[in-house]
Scaffold this active site. Sequence first.
Site, PDB file in Angstrom:
ATOM      1  N   PHE A   1       0.202   9.667  -8.331  1.00  0.00           N
ATOM      2  CA  PHE A   1       0.182   8.265  -7.964  1.00  0.00           C
ATOM      3  C   PHE A   1      -0.349   7.391  -9.075  1.00  0.00           C
ATOM      4  O   PHE A   1      -0.257   6.201  -9.011  1.00  0.00           O
ATOM      5  CB  PHE A   1      -0.662   8.062  -6.703  1.00  0.00           C
ATOM      6  CG  PHE A   1      -0.228   8.948  -5.566  1.00  0.00           C
ATOM      7  CD1 PHE A   1       1.117   9.141  -5.289  1.00  0.00           C
ATOM      8  CD2 PHE A   1      -1.153   9.603  -4.798  1.00  0.00           C
ATOM      9  CE1 PHE A   1       1.528   9.956  -4.256  1.00  0.00           C
ATOM     10  CE2 PHE A   1      -0.762  10.424  -3.742  1.00  0.00           C
ATOM     11  CZ  PHE A   1       0.577  10.595  -3.485  1.00  0.00           C
TER      12      PHE A   1
ATOM     13  N   THR B   1       0.832  -1.202   0.000  1.00  0.00           N
ATOM     14  CA  THR B   1       0.000   0.000   0.000  1.00  0.00           C
ATOM     15  C   THR B   1       0.865   1.250   0.000  1.00  0.00           C
ATOM     16  O   THR B   1       0.609   2.209  -0.742  1.00  0.00           O
ATOM     17  CB  THR B   1      -0.930   0.018   1.227  1.00  0.00           C
ATOM     18  OG1 THR B   1      -1.793  -1.126   1.178  1.00  0.00           O
ATOM     19  CG2 THR B   1      -1.773   1.281   1.260  1.00  0.00           C
TER      20      THR B   1
ATOM     21  N   TRP C   1       2.567   1.514  -3.392  1.00  0.00           N
ATOM     22  CA  TRP C   1       1.614   1.901  -4.439  1.00  0.00           C
ATOM     23  C   TRP C   1       1.522   3.409  -4.560  1.00  0.00           C
ATOM     24  O   TRP C   1       1.360   3.949  -5.649  1.00  0.00           O
ATOM     25  CB  TRP C   1       0.240   1.305  -4.128  1.00  0.00           C
ATOM     26  CG  TRP C   1      -0.821   1.677  -5.124  1.00  0.00           C
ATOM     27  CD1 TRP C   1      -1.152   1.004  -6.263  1.00  0.00           C
ATOM     28  CD2 TRP C   1      -1.698   2.810  -5.075  1.00  0.00           C
ATOM     29  NE1 TRP C   1      -2.172   1.652  -6.927  1.00  0.00           N
ATOM     30  CE2 TRP C   1      -2.526   2.770  -6.219  1.00  0.00           C
ATOM     31  CE3 TRP C   1      -1.857   3.870  -4.181  1.00  0.00           C
ATOM     32  CZ2 TRP C   1      -3.495   3.730  -6.481  1.00  0.00           C
ATOM     33  CZ3 TRP C   1      -2.817   4.833  -4.431  1.00  0.00           C
ATOM     34  CH2 TRP C   1      -3.621   4.754  -5.572  1.00  0.00           C
ATOM     35  N   HIS C   2       1.625   4.113  -3.433  1.00  0.00           N
ATOM     36  CA  HIS C   2       1.451   5.562  -3.451  1.00  0.00           C
ATOM     37  C   HIS C   2       2.612   6.292  -4.103  1.00  0.00           C
ATOM     38  O   HIS C   2       2.436   7.445  -4.533  1.00  0.00           O
ATOM     39  CB  HIS C   2       1.244   6.086  -2.026  1.00  0.00           C
ATOM     40  CG  HIS C   2      -0.160   5.909  -1.534  1.00  0.00           C
ATOM     41  ND1 HIS C   2      -0.617   4.725  -0.985  1.00  0.00           N
ATOM     42  CD2 HIS C   2      -1.226   6.751  -1.530  1.00  0.00           C
ATOM     43  CE1 HIS C   2      -1.896   4.863  -0.653  1.00  0.00           C
ATOM     44  NE2 HIS C   2      -2.288   6.069  -0.982  1.00  0.00           N
ATOM     45  N   GLY C   3       3.744   5.687  -4.187  1.00  0.00           N
ATOM     46  CA  GLY C   3       4.829   6.382  -4.861  1.00  0.00           C
ATOM     47  C   GLY C   3       6.168   5.706  -4.672  1.00  0.00           C
ATOM     48  O   GLY C   3       6.383   4.954  -3.716  1.00  0.00           O
TER      49      GLY C   3
END
Length: 475
Positions: free
Chosen positions: A475, A318, A321-323
């Site tokens: 993102f 998680t 995934w954001h960066g």
Amino acid sequence: MVFSSLLFLLRFLPLTLLAYYLAPRRLRNFVLFVASIIFYAWGEPVCVVLILFSTLTDYITGRIAGYYVERDQRSYAKMAVAASACINLALLAYFKYIAFFLQTIHTVFSIDTPGWNPALPIGISFYTFQTMSYTIDVYRQDAKVQKNLITFGAYVALFPQLIAGPIVRYKSIAEQLDYRRESVDLFFDGIMRFTVGLGKKILLANQIGMLWNEIAAVPVDTLTTAMAWLGAGAFTLQIYFDFSGYSDMAIGLGKMFGFTFEENFDYPYESKSVTEFWRRWHISLGSWFREYVYIPLGGNRHGMLRQIRNLAIVWFLTGLWHGAYWNFVLWGVYYGVLLVIEKLFLFRILERMPSLFRHVYVILITVFGFSIFSYQDMGNGPGYMQALFFHTNAGLADQQTLYLLSSNMGLLLLGIIGCTSLTKRLALDKCLPQRTQPEACRRSIAGICFFMAVSVVCFAMLVNSSYNPFLYFRF
């Protein structure tokens, strides 16, 4: 092109709606597909090739998976799903993470690495997860194969939620793609919902974001503790109104075209535990990881140790995934640890605590978490977080802190009220029940006037403002 721009509001959207409703029903998905490709190509024409390739890849692998599932040859169907996952994740890894991985290898092992840094296609994290979920759902027989390429393309590239979600799984709108029915009531609801999102973005997120940017520009060695908390609180409000505002606009646009998307936010800052917070924040992402990662890993079915392992994997992913920055990984690990602690013992303790204490606990956890999230530059981030805990030479507060607080007090109070469900309860007349039909009519007229006023103010501010980013576009 962004929703909160005059180009979109005065040109693209009216022309698309006109073309959509003038077209015969059988061609409306085609109109949506073409409009979505134009919308995406406006900012990144080269990346259209990538989204078309992803669409074609998952259309083909979905057809193959469906073909073999029907014949109960699941091993071949599984190969099609694996091919879809490998191709999608390889594209995501290359465009989003290759530079991060190479830089990490260079830093840790002192090995010279190629200087690859491809441009990040906008929205790739969102539409990659959507296309992968389609093939997986076909394999699981949770969704039927879509045999119309244009209809499938309209699903993948659907411009209301293409750039920053919510992540719309195919099975949740499969029937709507083929059999939706537009209506005046749904269209009107869409306009209202879009206006709410636009107001969140223009009137709150953008204004609070300027306060955060001003504080973030202060050198960390001159940052007071009060200013650090003010900045972290401002960013916490900004990211909520920015992202939930975008989700509101996406849901509203979907209604204008006859779609009903799932909610993506449910007043997360009213939560009384971190576990509850993540049921209310970015709901579509949490649901995706739960259904396609956490449960397949075993979920909570094989003892506490396996559950902790599964949570650790999900929250590492998680964060990533954001960066492609270490602060996002740290942010994911931070929440993963907190969730594990709550499951082990803290949640039982919190249940015995007063409601106010639990709210304060979640807010403090969230504000500190977003202070990690906000600093991609890990060089400055630790200094900022130290200031939050009085490790600063600048002291508790100074004249600049008091000036920023006093000059933005009204905006911050409006933001605090706006992120609660109070306004929704008032709008639904739960606090002021309708007693007579004329009273209900007056309130309806007052509501329409309110939305019109918000629209007028938003348009006026768009004309005069150049600050209009969307945080989740990266993102």
